[in-house]
Write an enzyme that holds these catalytic residues in place. Structure first.
Site, PDB file in Angstrom:
ATOM      1  N   GLU A  12       0.832  -1.209   0.000  1.00 41.87           N
ATOM      2  CA  GLU A  12       0.000   0.000   0.000  1.00 41.87           C
ATOM      3  C   GLU A  12       0.866   1.258   0.000  1.00 41.87           C
ATOM      4  OE1 GLU A  12      -3.402   2.134   2.819  1.00 41.87           O
ATOM      5  OE2 GLU A  12      -2.975   0.007   3.049  1.00 41.87           O
ATOM      6  N   ARG A  91      -5.843   1.015  15.352  1.00 36.49           N
ATOM      7  CA  ARG A  91      -6.737  -0.148  15.233  1.00 36.49           C
ATOM      8  C   ARG A  91      -6.452  -1.174  16.323  1.00 36.49           C
ATOM      9  NH1 ARG A  91     -10.477  -2.333  11.677  1.00 36.49           N
ATOM     10  NH2 ARG A  91     -10.344  -0.499  10.336  1.00 36.49           N
ATOM     11  N   GLU A 490     -10.614  -8.916   5.825  1.00 37.82           N
ATOM     12  CA  GLU A 490      -9.732  -9.062   6.983  1.00 37.82           C
ATOM     13  C   GLU A 490     -10.341  -9.803   8.178  1.00 37.82           C
ATOM     14  OE1 GLU A 490      -7.035  -5.117   7.096  1.00 37.82           O
ATOM     15  OE2 GLU A 490      -9.171  -4.754   6.775  1.00 37.82           O
TER      16      GLU A 490
END
Length: 570
Positions: A12, A91, A490
């Protein structure tokens, strides 16, 4: 951008320095330049999933078996630069509770700068590390209280309407239902008794059984990224061309987008095509990440299709019984625009969390916002068998139930669950990283040793569960995503932790033969991944005791051997 062969976050941002290098060479040489990294170079320089250390104090009420408090400090190894370490740590902090209700919870996080290549995104984006820590804490408390881990997990699950530690209420909460249904379908009670019977009759082969739930928040934690666009063309032969901002990497995004368009127009999915992703068609796209792409681009496509369908409605009303192609052709001659741009962004009140907003003492942290649109949920049960003399392990059976709303494509989603589970299995059992440090002085400091198939072991066919059963939860609507579906990329990854904790249970059974009591046998730390060496050394016996004595005669006491912490296999 054409279809990729596969991707799980690692490129990414870490593709940027390779792209810049190619661009610089192309500018200097005035000709096209292509760079292909060798696998060992790629693994050595582009970073890995972030290693985490969790330090915690936790408590539960011995009388009721209910959780009381958790105070945790989280440290991630960011490597030599920040990269995505900030949102990855975010997260992790959001997922430290997993599916359990902690009346009091405090968690603090820090990204640590080290001499390693910059670590980066990977499937789960910090969530699996925190979820694994949560399950370790739950397992630790259950062992300390002397209660069955499965019962302890079940009685401490959130209930509908409870709020998380960051103040988000849980609506359409189905983890307890997943837990109960998979326990029944997997015949948990009978198999638990069979495992206990097997262990009582075998000294050097042991089995373990574990149940692990999960919830995974769906949205980018950076609010501005929760947006997506699509461009839809309808042609006079009745075919449809969709361009959207997501990239296809084998996850089935294009297929689902085709299904959304076909369903809206009432045509066969074969009449819908998706063009290669291009910024001249849909500009300013967010990364295809966070498991959110079908939610964003499926909804954007639906909005565009509904706009065209609304334009076609007056024409269709004049042609009762006509098929889609006939209506489109009539609309063309009536000079109706057959192209539409769709744009979708998550509702403002269902995404975004501002850490800078102060929370008053005793106040609700939801004043900072709501980080997730919804949660994908599920539960897995795994049964494993280990060889106490070699440390070899195999998964005898895995049962999984996932709440993914009303699936747009169940075949794709079940494939995603199976693939995620096996990938998580590798993360937790075989894929060990060894860097040059004080424990590996023969490797240059900061260098990755395990950077190829000779030393870095991904799961093979032989590692997959002998019996694997995947089911999707029925009657589980999700009003917050396209066609009541849910994200799937995910969330299932962490369910492989059921294998990790089943291995731990098998090790406990082996240690009980040597140490006598479960309380003594369960008092050990199993590092992830649970490699063969770690399993073997944890199965304390006379062989381990003699090995730990080194060159000295005799052996160390079993109690001392049982406290040995095997950190790595190299």
């Amino acid at each position: 951008m054409k279809r990729m062969g596969g991707g799980f976050g690692g490129k990414e941002t870490r593709s940027v320095f390779v792209g810049v290098t190619a661009a610089l060479a192309a500018q200097v040489l005035n000709r096209p330049v292509k760079i292909c990294l060798d696998r060992d170079v790629d693994m050595a320089i582009t970073g890995q999933r972030h290693p985490f250390i969790f330090r915690y104090r936790a408590g539960a009420d011995p009388a009721t078996g209910k959780l009381a408090f958790l105070d945790a400090k989280v440290m991630s190894d960011a490597g030599c630069s920040l990269d995505l370490s900030g949102p990855i740590l975010d997260r992790a902090l959001f997922h430290i509770d997993n599916s359990y209700k902690w009346p009091v919870l405090r968690v603090q996080g820090r990204a640590c700068k080290t001499n390693l290549p910059s670590n980066t995104a990977f499937r789960g984006f910090g969530g699996p590390q925190a979820l694994l820590a949560s399950e370790t804490i739950i397992d630790h408390l259950a062992s300390t209280l002397g209660v069955a881990p499965t019962e302890f997990r079940r009685q401490n699950l959130y209930s509908e309407g409870d709020s998380t530690h960051f103040g988000q209420p849980l609506v359409n909460w189905n983890v307890p239902r997943c837990f109960d249904e998979v326990s029944e379908s997997a015949d948990l009670a009978t198999r638990s008794a069979a495992v206990a019977d097997f262990n009582s009759k075998n000294r050097y082969r042991k089995r373990g059984l574990s149940v692990v739930p999960t919830k995974f928040g769906i949205a980018f934690t950076a609010k501005f990224m929760n947006q997506g666009g699509a461009l839809v063309h309808v042609y006079t032969d009745g075919t449809v061309l969709v361009s959207h901002g997501g990239t296809e990497m084998g996850q089935g995004l294009h297929t689902k987008v085709c299904q959304v368009a076909a369903r809206c127009f009432g045509i066969d999915v074969a009449s819908v095509h998706v063009s290669d992703t291009a910024t001249d068609k849909v500009a300013n796209a967010s990364p295809t990440a966070a498991s959110l792409s079908t939610d964003l681009y499926g909804m954007a496509t639906l909005i565009a299709c509904e706009e065209i369908k609304e334009r076609l409605a007056p024409i269709a009303a004049k042609l009762p019984g006509a098929d889609f192609t006939s209506v489109v052709q009539a609309a063309f001659f009536a000079r109706v625009d057959l192209t539409a741009h769709g744009f979708y962004s998550l509702p403002t009140d269902r995404c975004g969390y501002d850490w800078s907003i102060p929370v008053p003492k005793g106040g609700n942290p939801n004043v900072r916002g709501t980080p997730f649109n919804y949660f994908t949920q599920g539960t897995a049960i795994s049964e494993v068998e280990i060889d106490c003399l070699t440390g070899d392990s195999r998964v005898l059976r895995a049962d999984i139930i996932m709440d993914i709303g009303n699936s747009i494509n169940p075949t794709i989603d079940i494939g995603q669950i199976e693939g995620a589970f096996i990938q998580g299995l590798g993360w937790l059992t075989t894929e060990e990283l060894a860097f040059g440090d004080r424990e590996h002085p023969w490797i240059r400091p900061g260098n990755l040793f395990t950077k190829g198939p000779g030393t870095y072991k991904i799961p093979s066919f032989n590692d997959t569960p002998i019996d694997m059963r995947v089911a999707l939860l029925d009657n589980a609507n999700n009003p917050f995503a396209v066609h009541s579906s849910k994200a799937i990329g995910e969330p299932p990854f962490f369910l492989a932790a059921a294998v990790f904790f089943a291995i731990r249970e098998a090790i406990v059974a082996a240690r009980m033969d040597a140490l006598g009591t479960r309380s003594a046998a369960a008092a050990f730390q199993l590092w992830s991944p649970a490699t063969s060496e770690r399993i073997r050394m944890a199965c304390v016996d006379d062989v381990v005791a003699r090995a730990l004595a080194g060159n000295d005669a005799g052996s160390v006491p079993l109690e001392e051997a049982s406290a040995h912490k095997t950190k790595g296999s190299w």
